[in-house]
Design a protein around this motif. Structure first.
Motif, PDB file in Angstrom:
ATOM      1  N   THR A 153      83.927  25.817  32.442  1.00  0.00           N
ATOM      2  CA  THR A 153      83.284  24.558  32.834  1.00  0.00           C
ATOM      3  C   THR A 153      83.932  23.384  32.115  1.00  0.00           C
ATOM      4  OG1 THR A 153      81.156  25.657  33.214  1.00  0.00           O
ATOM      5  CG2 THR A 153      81.111  23.277  32.847  1.00  0.00           C
ATOM      6  N   ILE A 154      84.103  23.523  30.809  1.00  0.00           N
ATOM      7  CA  ILE A 154      84.690  22.448  30.007  1.00  0.00           C
ATOM      8  C   ILE A 154      86.151  22.216  30.402  1.00  0.00           C
ATOM      9  CG2 ILE A 154      85.350  21.763  27.662  1.00  0.00           C
ATOM     10  CD1 ILE A 154      82.841  23.344  26.719  1.00  0.00           C
ATOM     11  N   ALA A 155      86.883  23.300  30.617  1.00  0.00           N
ATOM     12  CA  ALA A 155      88.289  23.167  31.028  1.00  0.00           C
ATOM     13  C   ALA A 155      88.398  22.431  32.358  1.00  0.00           C
ATOM     14  CB  ALA A 155      88.939  24.541  31.117  1.00  0.00           C
ATOM     15  N   ASP A 156      87.537  22.775  33.303  1.00  0.00           N
ATOM     16  CA  ASP A 156      87.557  22.120  34.617  1.00  0.00           C
ATOM     17  C   ASP A 156      87.181  20.643  34.507  1.00  0.00           C
ATOM     18  OD1 ASP A 156      88.248  24.522  35.722  1.00  0.00           O
ATOM     19  OD2 ASP A 156      86.261  24.961  36.570  1.00  0.00           O
ATOM     20  N   MET A 157      86.175  20.343  33.676  1.00  0.00           N
ATOM     21  CA  MET A 157      85.767  18.950  33.469  1.00  0.00           C
ATOM     22  C   MET A 157      86.905  18.123  32.900  1.00  0.00           C
ATOM     23  SD  MET A 157      81.931  19.176  31.790  1.00  0.00           S
ATOM     24  CE  MET A 157      81.822  17.380  31.589  1.00  0.00           C
ATOM     25  N   CYS A 158      87.546  18.668  31.876  1.00  0.00           N
ATOM     26  CA  CYS A 158      88.616  17.922  31.207  1.00  0.00           C
ATOM     27  C   CYS A 158      89.817  17.727  32.126  1.00  0.00           C
ATOM     28  CB  CYS A 158      89.030  18.641  29.922  1.00  0.00           C
ATOM     29  SG  CYS A 158      87.755  18.616  28.636  1.00  0.00           S
ATOM     30  N   LYS A 159      90.122  18.740  32.937  1.00  0.00           N
ATOM     31  CA  LYS A 159      91.223  18.616  33.898  1.00  0.00           C
ATOM     32  C   LYS A 159      90.934  17.507  34.900  1.00  0.00           C
ATOM     33  CE  LYS A 159      93.851  21.255  37.323  1.00  0.00           C
ATOM     34  NZ  LYS A 159      94.006  22.592  37.984  1.00  0.00           N
ATOM     35  N   ALA A 160      89.701  17.483  35.422  1.00  0.00           N
ATOM     36  CA  ALA A 160      89.321  16.450  36.387  1.00  0.00           C
ATOM     37  C   ALA A 160      89.330  15.070  35.742  1.00  0.00           C
ATOM     38  CB  ALA A 160      87.932  16.752  36.958  1.00  0.00           C
ATOM     39  N   PHE A 161      88.873  14.993  34.500  1.00  0.00           N
ATOM     40  CA  PHE A 161      88.844  13.705  33.793  1.00  0.00           C
ATOM     41  C   PHE A 161      90.266  13.181  33.594  1.00  0.00           C
ATOM     42  CE2 PHE A 161      89.011  11.227  29.842  1.00  0.00           C
ATOM     43  CZ  PHE A 161      88.067  10.256  30.107  1.00  0.00           C
ATOM     44  N   LEU A 162      91.176  14.042  33.183  1.00  0.00           N
ATOM     45  CA  LEU A 162      92.569  13.619  32.964  1.00  0.00           C
ATOM     46  C   LEU A 162      93.215  13.169  34.271  1.00  0.00           C
ATOM     47  CD1 LEU A 162      93.711  16.373  30.439  1.00  0.00           C
ATOM     48  CD2 LEU A 162      93.302  13.951  29.958  1.00  0.00           C
ATOM     49  N   GLN A 163      92.920  13.850  35.360  1.00  0.00           N
ATOM     50  CA  GLN A 163      93.449  13.444  36.673  1.00  0.00           C
ATOM     51  C   GLN A 163      92.933  12.057  37.057  1.00  0.00           C
ATOM     52  OE1 GLN A 163      92.224  16.711  39.158  1.00  0.00           O
ATOM     53  NE2 GLN A 163      94.094  17.889  38.774  1.00  0.00           N
ATOM     54  N   TYR A 168      78.564  20.901  18.122  1.00  0.00           N
ATOM     55  CA  TYR A 168      79.906  20.831  17.545  1.00  0.00           C
ATOM     56  C   TYR A 168      80.894  21.653  18.355  1.00  0.00           C
ATOM     57  CZ  TYR A 168      83.939  21.657  14.602  1.00  0.00           C
ATOM     58  OH  TYR A 168      85.223  21.749  14.159  1.00  0.00           O
ATOM     59  N   ASP A 169      80.509  22.875  18.736  1.00  0.00           N
ATOM     60  CA  ASP A 169      81.414  23.730  19.509  1.00  0.00           C
ATOM     61  C   ASP A 169      81.743  23.116  20.863  1.00  0.00           C
ATOM     62  OD1 ASP A 169      81.513  25.610  17.484  1.00  0.00           O
ATOM     63  OD2 ASP A 169      79.826  26.771  18.263  1.00  0.00           O
ATOM     64  N   LEU A 170      80.744  22.474  21.468  1.00  0.00           N
ATOM     65  CA  LEU A 170      80.974  21.800  22.753  1.00  0.00           C
ATOM     66  C   LEU A 170      81.979  20.664  22.591  1.00  0.00           C
ATOM     67  CD1 LEU A 170      79.850  21.499  25.777  1.00  0.00           C
ATOM     68  CD2 LEU A 170      78.504  19.621  24.823  1.00  0.00           C
ATOM     69  N   PHE A 171      81.742  19.793  21.596  1.00  0.00           N
ATOM     70  CA  PHE A 171      82.633  18.648  21.380  1.00  0.00           C
ATOM     71  C   PHE A 171      84.036  19.103  20.983  1.00  0.00           C
ATOM     72  CE2 PHE A 171      78.546  16.322  19.972  1.00  0.00           C
ATOM     73  CZ  PHE A 171      78.207  16.104  21.286  1.00  0.00           C
ATOM     74  N   ARG A 172      84.120  20.147  20.164  1.00  0.00           N
ATOM     75  CA  ARG A 172      85.425  20.637  19.722  1.00  0.00           C
ATOM     76  C   ARG A 172      86.244  21.146  20.908  1.00  0.00           C
ATOM     77  NH1 ARG A 172      86.932  25.584  19.009  1.00  0.00           N
ATOM     78  NH2 ARG A 172      84.781  26.361  18.972  1.00  0.00           N
ATOM     79  N   GLN A 173      85.607  21.910  21.793  1.00  0.00           N
ATOM     80  CA  GLN A 173      86.343  22.426  22.948  1.00  0.00           C
ATOM     81  C   GLN A 173      86.770  21.306  23.887  1.00  0.00           C
ATOM     82  OE1 GLN A 173      85.810  25.939  24.972  1.00  0.00           O
ATOM     83  NE2 GLN A 173      84.871  27.084  23.306  1.00  0.00           N
ATOM     84  N   MET A 174      85.917  20.297  24.050  1.00  0.00           N
ATOM     85  CA  MET A 174      86.296  19.160  24.880  1.00  0.00           C
ATOM     86  C   MET A 174      87.523  18.461  24.296  1.00  0.00           C
ATOM     87  SD  MET A 174      82.660  17.410  25.996  1.00  0.00           S
ATOM     88  CE  MET A 174      81.644  18.147  27.283  1.00  0.00           C
ATOM     89  N   ALA A 175      87.496  18.242  22.987  1.00  0.00           N
ATOM     90  CA  ALA A 175      88.608  17.558  22.321  1.00  0.00           C
ATOM     91  C   ALA A 175      89.899  18.367  22.460  1.00  0.00           C
ATOM     92  CB  ALA A 175      88.275  17.330  20.852  1.00  0.00           C
TER      93      ALA A 175
END
Length: 326
Positions: A311-321, A233-240
């Motif tokens: 890690t999650i912040a970097d993943m999400c930034k790359a995904f949005l790009q 849950y914490d992983l998914f919440r931070q990704m969202a």
């Protein structure tokens, strides 16, 4: 010179980037095509078309090699792919070990998984865990356990070896598989979450640990590589949150998961599309598993994990790009 098997995969591509950045001469095995994820550095790599199941191509790829990183493997929880996974992960590893010994390779660093520790008992799992048959062990876990046995056989025959056992690897670049698929679910505001706990780690850290182990005097050891143990849950919440999306809010009870995986299996048979949710993944996602990586920290005292939040912040930034470029 270094040989990397599985260089076209998620972890392998990040390892190639690490090796190129430190100036190592690298040869990478590929089966069909070179991935776009390494397009910017592909001219710095000697690419060799081959397959871990093709001993002739492996023999040729090993010429002039003194160190091998074995990353090639199939990761699947789909029943229809179990036979292929066992063949590639076990027989393929045996082939790599055999050809490395024949070629006079000095050292092999093998990518296993925390799954190979087994899940026969609760509590914190580490390298001291002895494999036990259990219904909690996935077919993937079985394949990685037997692949490790091939590596230990190689050591008995004179090959220096080190094994890494990463927990769930997070990172950018492959959005349709593994952790990348979790980002896509968060992007689509998937409302459900399971109540399990698991270990997670950054792909860049796994590559870094592998490199340091290769360059060290470590021989005949395996190491859990896991940054922290988090609730799904914490992983998914931070990704969202990083994606600006609504966080999951419906907990999945075990009985619900049993129904859903059966529905997904039927849907997969009708559409022919592989389902992310299978019997194995549905049940694993409900388990609370904790991994201890103290041994690795003792062997590499100067190593520091990248925090999972970054890690999650970097993943999400790359995904949005990547989304903006489509």
């Amino acid at each position: 010179m270094i040989l990397v098997t599985g260089g076209t995969g998620f972890l392998g591509s990040h390892l190639l980037r690490k090796l190129v950045n430190v100036g190592e001469p690298v040869r990478a095995l590929y089966r069909k095509k070179i991935p776009q994820q390494v397009k910017d550095i592909q001219h710095k790599i000697e690419w060799f078309q081959g397959d871990v199941l093709d001993v002739i191509s492996l023999e040729e790829a090993m010429v002039g090699i003194d160190r091998v990183y074995h990353c090639a493997a199939v990761v699947s929880f789909s029943p229809g792919e179990h036979a292929t996974m066992m063949k590639v992960n076990v027989e393929g590893t045996a082939n790599v070990v055999n050809m490395a010994i024949d070629a006079g390779v000095r050292k092999l660093v093998h990518v296993s998984s925390v799954a190979a520790l087994g899940r026969a008992k609760a509590g914190r799992l580490d390298e001291s865990c002895e494999w036990q048959e259990s219904k909690n062990n996935s077919k993937y876990a079985v394949s990685k356990y037997f692949s490790e046995m091939e590596v230990w056989r190689g050591r008995a025959e004179g090959l220096e070896v080190a094994i890494v056992n990463p927990s769930i690897i997070l990172g950018s670049g492959y959005w349709n598989d593994g952790s990348g698929a979790l980002i896509k679910n968060a992007w689509k505001e998937f409302p459900y979450y399971t109540q399990g706990i698991n270990g997670f780690t950054d792909v860049r850290d796994v590559a870094e640990v592998m490199y340091r182990l290769m360059e060290s005097d470590v021989d005949g050891e395996r190491f859990v590589v896991s940054t922290d143990n988090w609730k799904y849950y914490d992983l998914f919440r931070q990704m969202a949150e990083q994606l600006g999306k609504k966080a999951p809010h419906i907990p999945v009870k075990p009985w619900m998961a049993e129904i859903v995986w059966r529905m997904e299996a039927l849907k997969s048979k009708i559409t022919g599309k592989k389902s992310i949710l299978t019997k194995e993944t549905a049940r694993t996602a409900q388990m609370q598993v904790f991994y201890n990586s103290d041994k690795m920290q003792q062997a590499l005292p100067d190593f520091t994990y990248i925090p999972l939040e970054k890690t999650i912040a970097d993943m999400c930034k790359a995904f949005l790009q990547d989304q903006q470029q489509q």
